[in-house]
Design a protein around this motif. Structure first.
Motif, PDB file in Angstrom:
ATOM      1  N   VAL A 171       0.898  -1.069  -0.026  1.00  0.00           N
ATOM      2  CA  VAL A 171       0.152  -0.101  -0.011  1.00  0.00           C
ATOM      3  C   VAL A 171       0.851   1.384  -0.108  1.00  0.00           C
ATOM      4  CG1 VAL A 171      -1.909   1.461   1.156  1.00  0.00           C
ATOM      5  CG2 VAL A 171      -1.911  -1.257   1.426  1.00  0.00           C
ATOM      6  N   TYR A 172       0.857   2.137  -0.977  1.00  0.00           N
ATOM      7  CA  TYR A 172       1.491   3.330  -1.167  1.00  0.00           C
ATOM      8  C   TYR A 172       0.800   4.510  -0.740  1.00  0.00           C
ATOM      9  CZ  TYR A 172       4.887   0.141  -3.236  1.00  0.00           C
ATOM     10  OH  TYR A 172       5.791  -0.609  -3.648  1.00  0.00           O
ATOM     11  N   GLN A 173       1.253   5.575  -0.288  1.00  0.00           N
ATOM     12  CA  GLN A 173       0.534   6.770  -0.104  1.00  0.00           C
ATOM     13  C   GLN A 173       0.291   7.391  -1.437  1.00  0.00           C
ATOM     14  OE1 GLN A 173       0.851   8.405   2.893  1.00  0.00           O
ATOM     15  NE2 GLN A 173      -0.400  10.116   2.423  1.00  0.00           N
ATOM     16  N   PRO A 174      -1.043   7.876  -1.546  1.00  0.00           N
ATOM     17  CA  PRO A 174      -1.595   8.394  -2.662  1.00  0.00           C
ATOM     18  C   PRO A 174      -0.673   9.675  -3.348  1.00  0.00           C
ATOM     19  CG  PRO A 174      -3.194   8.251  -1.161  1.00  0.00           C
ATOM     20  CD  PRO A 174      -1.932   8.109  -0.358  1.00  0.00           C
ATOM     21  N   GLY A 175      -0.446   9.594  -4.581  1.00  0.00           N
ATOM     22  CA  GLY A 175       0.386  10.623  -5.272  1.00  0.00           C
ATOM     23  C   GLY A 175       1.737  10.179  -5.212  1.00  0.00           C
ATOM     24  N   LYS A 176       2.247   9.204  -4.749  1.00  0.00           N
ATOM     25  CA  LYS A 176       3.723   8.818  -4.790  1.00  0.00           C
ATOM     26  C   LYS A 176       3.939   8.293  -6.160  1.00  0.00           C
ATOM     27  CE  LYS A 176       5.300   9.673  -0.621  1.00  0.00           C
ATOM     28  NZ  LYS A 176       6.441  10.710  -0.094  1.00  0.00           N
ATOM     29  N   LEU A 177       4.930   8.798  -6.907  1.00  0.00           N
ATOM     30  CA  LEU A 177       5.378   8.285  -8.220  1.00  0.00           C
ATOM     31  C   LEU A 177       6.601   7.191  -8.028  1.00  0.00           C
ATOM     32  CD1 LEU A 177       5.301  11.568 -10.329  1.00  0.00           C
ATOM     33  CD2 LEU A 177       3.573   9.745 -10.054  1.00  0.00           C
ATOM     34  N   TRP A 178       6.546   6.432  -8.890  1.00  0.00           N
ATOM     35  CA  TRP A 178       7.652   5.391  -8.958  1.00  0.00           C
ATOM     36  C   TRP A 178       8.518   6.001  -9.929  1.00  0.00           C
ATOM     37  CZ3 TRP A 178       7.139  -0.429  -8.753  1.00  0.00           C
ATOM     38  CH2 TRP A 178       6.279  -0.850  -7.733  1.00  0.00           C
ATOM     39  N   GLU A 179       9.909   6.350  -9.459  1.00  0.00           N
ATOM     40  CA  GLU A 179      10.938   6.954 -10.396  1.00  0.00           C
ATOM     41  C   GLU A 179      12.006   5.859 -10.545  1.00  0.00           C
ATOM     42  OE1 GLU A 179      11.935  10.553  -8.823  1.00  0.00           O
ATOM     43  OE2 GLU A 179      10.004  11.385  -8.629  1.00  0.00           O
ATOM     44  N   GLN A 180      13.306   5.996 -10.265  1.00  0.00           N
ATOM     45  CA  GLN A 180      14.169   5.030 -10.321  1.00  0.00           C
ATOM     46  C   GLN A 180      14.010   3.759  -9.482  1.00  0.00           C
ATOM     47  OE1 GLN A 180      16.081   5.614 -12.258  1.00  0.00           O
ATOM     48  NE2 GLN A 180      16.756   7.746 -12.397  1.00  0.00           N
ATOM     49  N   ALA A 181      13.070   3.683  -8.479  1.00  0.00           N
ATOM     50  CA  ALA A 181      12.665   2.624  -7.537  1.00  0.00           C
ATOM     51  C   ALA A 181      11.169   2.978  -7.157  1.00  0.00           C
ATOM     52  CB  ALA A 181      13.843   2.300  -6.460  1.00  0.00           C
ATOM     53  N   PRO A 182      10.637   2.165  -6.721  1.00  0.00           N
ATOM     54  CA  PRO A 182       9.343   2.366  -6.008  1.00  0.00           C
ATOM     55  C   PRO A 182       9.486   2.983  -4.761  1.00  0.00           C
ATOM     56  CG  PRO A 182       9.728   0.026  -6.025  1.00  0.00           C
ATOM     57  CD  PRO A 182      10.897   0.554  -6.577  1.00  0.00           C
ATOM     58  N   PRO A 183       8.656   3.982  -4.122  1.00  0.00           N
ATOM     59  CA  PRO A 183       8.576   4.812  -3.053  1.00  0.00           C
ATOM     60  C   PRO A 183       8.559   3.586  -1.822  1.00  0.00           C
ATOM     61  CG  PRO A 183       6.772   5.216  -3.886  1.00  0.00           C
ATOM     62  CD  PRO A 183       7.496   4.226  -5.050  1.00  0.00           C
ATOM     63  N   GLU A 184       8.815   4.001  -0.709  1.00  0.00           N
ATOM     64  CA  GLU A 184       8.721   3.103   0.459  1.00  0.00           C
ATOM     65  C   GLU A 184       7.352   2.801   0.776  1.00  0.00           C
ATOM     66  OE1 GLU A 184      10.182   0.593   3.546  1.00  0.00           O
ATOM     67  OE2 GLU A 184      11.414   1.792   2.194  1.00  0.00           O
ATOM     68  N   PRO A 185       6.708   1.523   0.774  1.00  0.00           N
ATOM     69  CA  PRO A 185       5.104   1.409   1.100  1.00  0.00           C
ATOM     70  C   PRO A 185       4.946   1.744   2.520  1.00  0.00           C
ATOM     71  CG  PRO A 185       6.337  -0.749   0.944  1.00  0.00           C
ATOM     72  CD  PRO A 185       7.556   0.441   0.524  1.00  0.00           C
ATOM     73  N   LEU A 186       3.715   2.232   2.553  1.00  0.00           N
ATOM     74  CA  LEU A 186       2.947   2.495   3.901  1.00  0.00           C
ATOM     75  C   LEU A 186       2.895   1.078   4.767  1.00  0.00           C
ATOM     76  CD1 LEU A 186       0.352   4.962   3.224  1.00  0.00           C
ATOM     77  CD2 LEU A 186       2.547   5.259   4.230  1.00  0.00           C
ATOM     78  N   TYR A 187       2.719  -0.003   3.867  1.00  0.00           N
ATOM     79  CA  TYR A 187       2.471  -1.280   4.331  1.00  0.00           C
ATOM     80  C   TYR A 187       2.839  -2.433   3.072  1.00  0.00           C
ATOM     81  CZ  TYR A 187       0.307  -5.560   5.790  1.00  0.00           C
ATOM     82  OH  TYR A 187       0.136  -6.908   6.324  1.00  0.00           O
ATOM     83  N   SER A 188       3.594  -3.442   3.846  1.00  0.00           N
ATOM     84  CA  SER A 188       3.682  -4.426   2.543  1.00  0.00           C
ATOM     85  C   SER A 188       3.515  -5.829   3.269  1.00  0.00           C
ATOM     86  CB  SER A 188       4.886  -4.120   1.827  1.00  0.00           C
ATOM     87  OG  SER A 188       5.976  -4.200   2.544  1.00  0.00           O
ATOM     88  N   ASN A 189       3.548  -6.815   2.708  1.00  0.00           N
ATOM     89  CA  ASN A 189       3.487  -8.341   3.110  1.00  0.00           C
ATOM     90  C   ASN A 189       3.667  -9.210   2.037  1.00  0.00           C
ATOM     91  OD1 ASN A 189       3.580 -10.534   5.067  1.00  0.00           O
ATOM     92  ND2 ASN A 189       2.031  -9.356   6.405  1.00  0.00           N
ATOM     93  N   VAL A 190       4.182 -10.461   2.558  1.00  0.00           N
ATOM     94  CA  VAL A 190       4.069 -11.527   1.486  1.00  0.00           C
ATOM     95  C   VAL A 190       4.084 -12.952   2.337  1.00  0.00           C
ATOM     96  CG1 VAL A 190       6.096 -12.871   0.221  1.00  0.00           C
ATOM     97  CG2 VAL A 190       6.173 -10.372   0.218  1.00  0.00           C
ATOM     98  N   PRO A 191       3.287 -13.846   1.947  1.00  0.00           N
ATOM     99  CA  PRO A 191       2.307 -13.727   0.857  1.00  0.00           C
ATOM    100  C   PRO A 191       1.005 -12.863   1.058  1.00  0.00           C
ATOM    101  CG  PRO A 191       2.264 -15.883   2.111  1.00  0.00           C
ATOM    102  CD  PRO A 191       3.078 -14.980   2.622  1.00  0.00           C
ATOM    103  N   VAL A 192       0.301 -12.559   0.395  1.00  0.00           N
ATOM    104  CA  VAL A 192      -0.786 -11.809   0.308  1.00  0.00           C
ATOM    105  C   VAL A 192      -1.845 -12.399   1.348  1.00  0.00           C
ATOM    106  CG1 VAL A 192      -3.042 -10.889  -0.958  1.00  0.00           C
ATOM    107  CG2 VAL A 192      -0.658 -10.890  -2.142  1.00  0.00           C
ATOM    108  N   ILE A 193      -1.894 -13.471   1.505  1.00  0.00           N
ATOM    109  CA  ILE A 193      -2.941 -13.973   2.445  1.00  0.00           C
ATOM    110  C   ILE A 193      -2.491 -13.767   3.706  1.00  0.00           C
ATOM    111  CG2 ILE A 193      -1.754 -16.411   2.592  1.00  0.00           C
ATOM    112  CD1 ILE A 193      -5.505 -15.885   2.130  1.00  0.00           C
ATOM    113  N   ARG A 194      -1.458 -13.688   4.182  1.00  0.00           N
ATOM    114  CA  ARG A 194      -0.963 -13.222   5.520  1.00  0.00           C
ATOM    115  C   ARG A 194      -0.959 -11.639   5.677  1.00  0.00           C
ATOM    116  NH1 ARG A 194       4.508 -16.668   5.754  1.00  0.00           N
ATOM    117  NH2 ARG A 194       3.652 -18.599   5.741  1.00  0.00           N
TER     118      ARG A 194
END
Length: 81
Positions: free
Chosen positions: A40-63
């Motif tokens: 989940v990324y902050q609205p309006g954040k653009l991916w430039e050279q690399a993705p911005p830091e997400p507000l939240y992330s997890n792997v796998p999706v089910i968890r």
């Protein structure tokens, strides 16, 4: 069919056949392929050279379903202020 599961236009879902996104977020070799990942990324954040830091992330999706829901609800509450 799988890519049609998320119908909200504010969300994006990708099939990364060439591993372009996977490499941007950490893939180094066959053992570290990034798949079944939710972020989940902050609205309006653009991916430039690399993705911005997400507000939240997890792997796998089910968890990460509950955490993803909470992060999105927080963003929606902030948007309504």
């Amino acid at each position: 069919m799988t890519l049609k599961r998320i119908s909200d236009t504010r969300a994006s879902q990708y099939w990364d056949k060439e591993h372009l996104i996977s490499k941007l977020i950490g893939e180094r070799d066959r053992e570290s392929v990034v798949w079944d990942y939710v972020a989940v990324y902050q609205p309006g954040k653009l991916w430039e050279q690399a993705p911005p830091e997400p507000l939240y992330s997890n792997v796998p999706v089910i968890r990460g379903i509950d955490g993803t829901r909470e992060a999105i609800q927080k963003l929606l509450r902030e948007e309504m202020k």
